[in-house]
Design a protein around this motif. Structure first.
Motif, PDB file in Angstrom:
ATOM      1  N   SER A  18       0.832  -1.225   0.072  1.00  0.00           N
ATOM      2  CA  SER A  18      -0.015   0.014  -0.046  1.00  0.00           C
ATOM      3  C   SER A  18       0.917   1.336  -0.076  1.00  0.00           C
ATOM      4  CB  SER A  18      -0.958   0.264   1.499  1.00  0.00           C
ATOM      5  OG  SER A  18      -1.573   1.107   1.247  1.00  0.00           O
ATOM      6  N   LYS A  19       1.854   1.191   0.686  1.00  0.00           N
ATOM      7  CA  LYS A  19       2.853   2.300   1.025  1.00  0.00           C
ATOM      8  C   LYS A  19       3.470   2.503  -0.422  1.00  0.00           C
ATOM      9  CE  LYS A  19       6.716   4.199   3.557  1.00  0.00           C
ATOM     10  NZ  LYS A  19       7.622   3.988   4.623  1.00  0.00           N
ATOM     11  N   LYS A  20       3.922   1.545  -1.391  1.00  0.00           N
ATOM     12  CA  LYS A  20       4.581   1.692  -2.299  1.00  0.00           C
ATOM     13  C   LYS A  20       3.581   2.155  -3.466  1.00  0.00           C
ATOM     14  CE  LYS A  20       7.212  -1.033  -5.705  1.00  0.00           C
ATOM     15  NZ  LYS A  20       7.945  -2.126  -6.104  1.00  0.00           N
ATOM     16  N   ALA A  21       2.217   1.825  -3.370  1.00  0.00           N
ATOM     17  CA  ALA A  21       1.300   2.244  -4.359  1.00  0.00           C
ATOM     18  C   ALA A  21       1.059   3.649  -4.247  1.00  0.00           C
ATOM     19  CB  ALA A  21       0.098   1.510  -4.225  1.00  0.00           C
ATOM     20  N   LYS A  22       0.926   4.096  -2.721  1.00  0.00           N
ATOM     21  CA  LYS A  22       0.764   5.606  -2.672  1.00  0.00           C
ATOM     22  C   LYS A  22       1.775   6.439  -3.179  1.00  0.00           C
ATOM     23  CE  LYS A  22      -0.484   8.497   1.274  1.00  0.00           C
ATOM     24  NZ  LYS A  22      -0.913   8.751   2.808  1.00  0.00           N
ATOM     25  N   THR A  23       3.116   6.326  -3.035  1.00  0.00           N
ATOM     26  CA  THR A  23       4.416   6.896  -3.409  1.00  0.00           C
ATOM     27  C   THR A  23       4.336   7.006  -4.650  1.00  0.00           C
ATOM     28  OG1 THR A  23       5.961   5.021  -2.968  1.00  0.00           O
ATOM     29  CG2 THR A  23       5.445   6.872  -1.199  1.00  0.00           C
ATOM     30  N   THR A  31      -0.303   6.096 -11.853  1.00  0.00           N
ATOM     31  CA  THR A  31      -1.675   6.436 -11.598  1.00  0.00           C
ATOM     32  C   THR A  31      -1.607   8.060 -11.025  1.00  0.00           C
ATOM     33  OG1 THR A  31      -1.581   5.942  -9.220  1.00  0.00           O
ATOM     34  CG2 THR A  31      -2.422   4.385 -10.712  1.00  0.00           C
ATOM     35  N   TYR A  32      -2.451   8.681 -11.612  1.00  0.00           N
ATOM     36  CA  TYR A  32      -2.645  10.233 -11.625  1.00  0.00           C
ATOM     37  C   TYR A  32      -2.496  10.545  -9.913  1.00  0.00           C
ATOM     38  CZ  TYR A  32      -3.474  15.469 -11.388  1.00  0.00           C
ATOM     39  OH  TYR A  32      -3.384  16.623 -11.030  1.00  0.00           O
ATOM     40  N   GLU A  33      -3.162   9.860  -9.277  1.00  0.00           N
ATOM     41  CA  GLU A  33      -3.355  10.128  -7.754  1.00  0.00           C
ATOM     42  C   GLU A  33      -2.026   9.920  -7.218  1.00  0.00           C
ATOM     43  OE1 GLU A  33      -5.313   8.278  -9.741  1.00  0.00           O
ATOM     44  OE2 GLU A  33      -7.293   9.520  -9.736  1.00  0.00           O
ATOM     45  N   SER A  34      -1.499   8.707  -7.347  1.00  0.00           N
ATOM     46  CA  SER A  34      -0.168   8.237  -6.655  1.00  0.00           C
ATOM     47  C   SER A  34       0.740   9.293  -7.283  1.00  0.00           C
ATOM     48  CB  SER A  34       0.199   6.963  -7.075  1.00  0.00           C
ATOM     49  OG  SER A  34      -0.537   6.007  -6.609  1.00  0.00           O
ATOM     50  N   PHE A  35       0.987   9.824  -8.498  1.00  0.00           N
ATOM     51  CA  PHE A  35       1.793  10.811  -8.957  1.00  0.00           C
ATOM     52  C   PHE A  35       1.738  12.146  -8.369  1.00  0.00           C
ATOM     53  CE2 PHE A  35       2.355  14.397 -11.921  1.00  0.00           C
ATOM     54  CZ  PHE A  35       3.906  14.287 -12.227  1.00  0.00           C
ATOM     55  N   SER A  36       0.470  12.582  -8.201  1.00  0.00           N
ATOM     56  CA  SER A  36       0.130  13.798  -7.479  1.00  0.00           C
ATOM     57  C   SER A  36       0.606  13.630  -6.029  1.00  0.00           C
ATOM     58  CB  SER A  36      -1.214  14.197  -7.634  1.00  0.00           C
ATOM     59  OG  SER A  36      -1.418  15.739  -7.055  1.00  0.00           O
ATOM     60  N   ASP A  37       0.483  12.621  -5.208  1.00  0.00           N
ATOM     61  CA  ASP A  37       0.889  12.839  -3.993  1.00  0.00           C
ATOM     62  C   ASP A  37       2.317  12.709  -3.700  1.00  0.00           C
ATOM     63  OD1 ASP A  37      -1.757  12.305  -3.209  1.00  0.00           O
ATOM     64  OD2 ASP A  37      -1.654  10.207  -2.979  1.00  0.00           O
ATOM     65  N   PHE A  67       5.237   7.550 -16.931  1.00  0.00           N
ATOM     66  CA  PHE A  67       5.361   9.033 -17.018  1.00  0.00           C
ATOM     67  C   PHE A  67       6.405   9.560 -17.780  1.00  0.00           C
ATOM     68  CE2 PHE A  67       7.742  12.473 -14.983  1.00  0.00           C
ATOM     69  CZ  PHE A  67       7.053  13.550 -15.122  1.00  0.00           C
ATOM     70  N   ALA A  68       7.317   8.966 -17.755  1.00  0.00           N
ATOM     71  CA  ALA A  68       8.761   9.411 -18.541  1.00  0.00           C
ATOM     72  C   ALA A  68       8.280   9.346 -19.903  1.00  0.00           C
ATOM     73  CB  ALA A  68      10.015   8.496 -18.222  1.00  0.00           C
ATOM     74  N   GLY A  69       7.428   8.490 -20.646  1.00  0.00           N
ATOM     75  CA  GLY A  69       6.850   8.433 -21.708  1.00  0.00           C
ATOM     76  C   GLY A  69       5.994   9.342 -22.349  1.00  0.00           C
ATOM     77  N   PHE A  70       5.513  10.246 -21.380  1.00  0.00           N
ATOM     78  CA  PHE A  70       4.525  11.417 -21.542  1.00  0.00           C
ATOM     79  C   PHE A  70       5.363  12.728 -22.172  1.00  0.00           C
ATOM     80  CE2 PHE A  70       1.540  10.314 -17.910  1.00  0.00           C
ATOM     81  CZ  PHE A  70       0.707   9.411 -18.543  1.00  0.00           C
ATOM     82  N   ILE A  71       6.685  12.866 -21.863  1.00  0.00           N
ATOM     83  CA  ILE A  71       7.289  13.881 -22.050  1.00  0.00           C
ATOM     84  C   ILE A  71       8.125  13.672 -23.624  1.00  0.00           C
ATOM     85  CG2 ILE A  71       9.374  15.336 -21.524  1.00  0.00           C
ATOM     86  CD1 ILE A  71       9.036  14.268 -18.438  1.00  0.00           C
ATOM     87  N   TYR A  89      12.734  13.798 -10.501  1.00  0.00           N
ATOM     88  CA  TYR A  89      12.306  14.066  -8.955  1.00  0.00           C
ATOM     89  C   TYR A  89      11.466  15.050  -8.759  1.00  0.00           C
ATOM     90  CZ  TYR A  89      16.733  11.379  -8.259  1.00  0.00           C
ATOM     91  OH  TYR A  89      17.723  10.641  -8.423  1.00  0.00           O
ATOM     92  N   ALA A  90      10.413  14.840  -7.625  1.00  0.00           N
ATOM     93  CA  ALA A  90       9.115  15.694  -7.515  1.00  0.00           C
ATOM     94  C   ALA A  90       9.794  16.993  -6.833  1.00  0.00           C
ATOM     95  CB  ALA A  90       8.107  15.003  -6.949  1.00  0.00           C
TER      96      ALA A  90
END
Length: 322
Positions: A18-23, A31-37, A67-71, A89-90
């Motif tokens: 769960s922690k890995k998915a959240k980060t 997932t956008y939610e995990s990325f935004s967090d 995500f890297a493929g978006f750019i 890095y965020a």
């Protein structure tokens, strides 16, 4: 007793997953939610300098290959060498109420660092990437990029020699949700006379009618590339007049209003610029409010001659019948 031990181990593994998915640090998934967090929300105005970017310690790494493929490669290759291995890095998150969200991402390849501004729309869909801050190799310059409370983006450069101020430059951009692009609305160039003229849309397709490069002198250019639809085109304009004392730039989409006439008109930008094409030239005419894109003592008006395409020589030899 053993059952309790199994249950405990299962709960520990579940918590780690769960922690890995959240980060959002999965190597492949996104997932956008995990990325935004991953990103800390910051208040405006927000600013980052070349010094702080180069000296800052790495924050939370974004490991998603998706995500890297978006750019776009055109954005990556503008900063780093082609094929370079990049780490992301965020840094910061900026939310526009009831609209898009901006993410400031630090990108590293070896000793080279840069900051990108990544935009997602209100539904969490990727929109575009923008080079927010690219430190240069000139020891006499210092750079700072910022976003103010009206969500206007400013990129500033100051040049000093022997402790004395020698020049200042500034580019100002706004985001267009319609085109999903950051549009240059004002420019105050530092000293472009000594720099190479870089065409940011040079590598984009130019297969449609009137696409190509149009020139006026050595350092004035109108570049036209394919648009999203047949009646649209992407334009980049760079002009230098009065021996470089007056300069201007504009980049954005244009809309064809007839078979050989197009117009630049963007929401939030007062500039209205008309393009009249022939098979060998394009004529620009300012209709209204283009002062934000150039100096006070010159205009974007003028006739630009189409540059002939250099065709590659074929190695095939013609054979003749005996």
């Amino acid at each position: 007793m053993y059952k309790l031990g199994y249950i405990f181990c299962f709960l520990v593994l579940l918590a780690c997953h769960s922690k890995k998915a959240k980060t959002g640090t999965g190597e492949t998934g996104f997932t956008y939610e995990s990325f935004s967090d991953l990103f800390p929300a910051v208040k405006l105005p927000y600013q980052i300098t070349d010094t702080s970017l180069l000296k800052s310690k790495d924050t939370t790494q974004i490991r998603s290959t998706e995500f890297a493929g978006f750019i776009a490669d055109s954005v990556k290759n503008q900063i780093f060498t082609k094929g370079a291995k990049l780490k992301y890095y965020a840094l910061a998150k900026i939310e526009v109420p009831k609209a898009e969200t901006y993410y400031i991402v630090k990108v590293i390849s070896g000793s080279k660092k840069a900051a990108l501004l990544i935009s997602f729309d209100g539904k969490g869909k990727y929109a575009t990437s923008f080079p927010f801050l690219i430190p240069d190799d000139d020891a006499t310059t210092s750079q700072a990029s910022s976003i103010d409370k009206s969500f206007t983006i400013s990129k500033n450069v100051v040049q000093k020699k022997d402790g004395e101020l020698k020049g200042e430059g500034k580019n100002v951009y706004v985001y267009s949700a319609d085109t999903r692009q950051f549009i240059l609305i004002m420019t105050d160039l530092l000293d472009e006379s000594k720099r190479d003229l870089i065409n940011p849309i040079d590598t984009m397709p130019k297969t449609r009618k009137f696409a190509g490069d149009y020139i006026q002198g050595k350092r004035s250019l109108v570049s036209i590339r394919n648009g999203r639809t047949p009646n649209q085109a992407l334009a980049f304009i760079h002009v230098e007049k009065n021996e470089g004392e007056c300069t201007g730039e504009l980049k954005g989409e244009i809309l064809f209003t007839s078979s050989n006439t197009a117009i630049f008109r963007q929401g939030g930008d007062p500039c209205i610029l008309q393009f009249n094409f022939t098979t060998s030239s394009v004529t620009l005419k300012e209709e209204e409010g283009c002062g934000n894109h150039r100096g006070l003592d010159c205009t974007l008006n003028g006739i630009f001659t189409k540059k002939k395409e250099v065709k590659s020589k074929s190695n095939t030899k013609k054979t003749t019948k005996k």
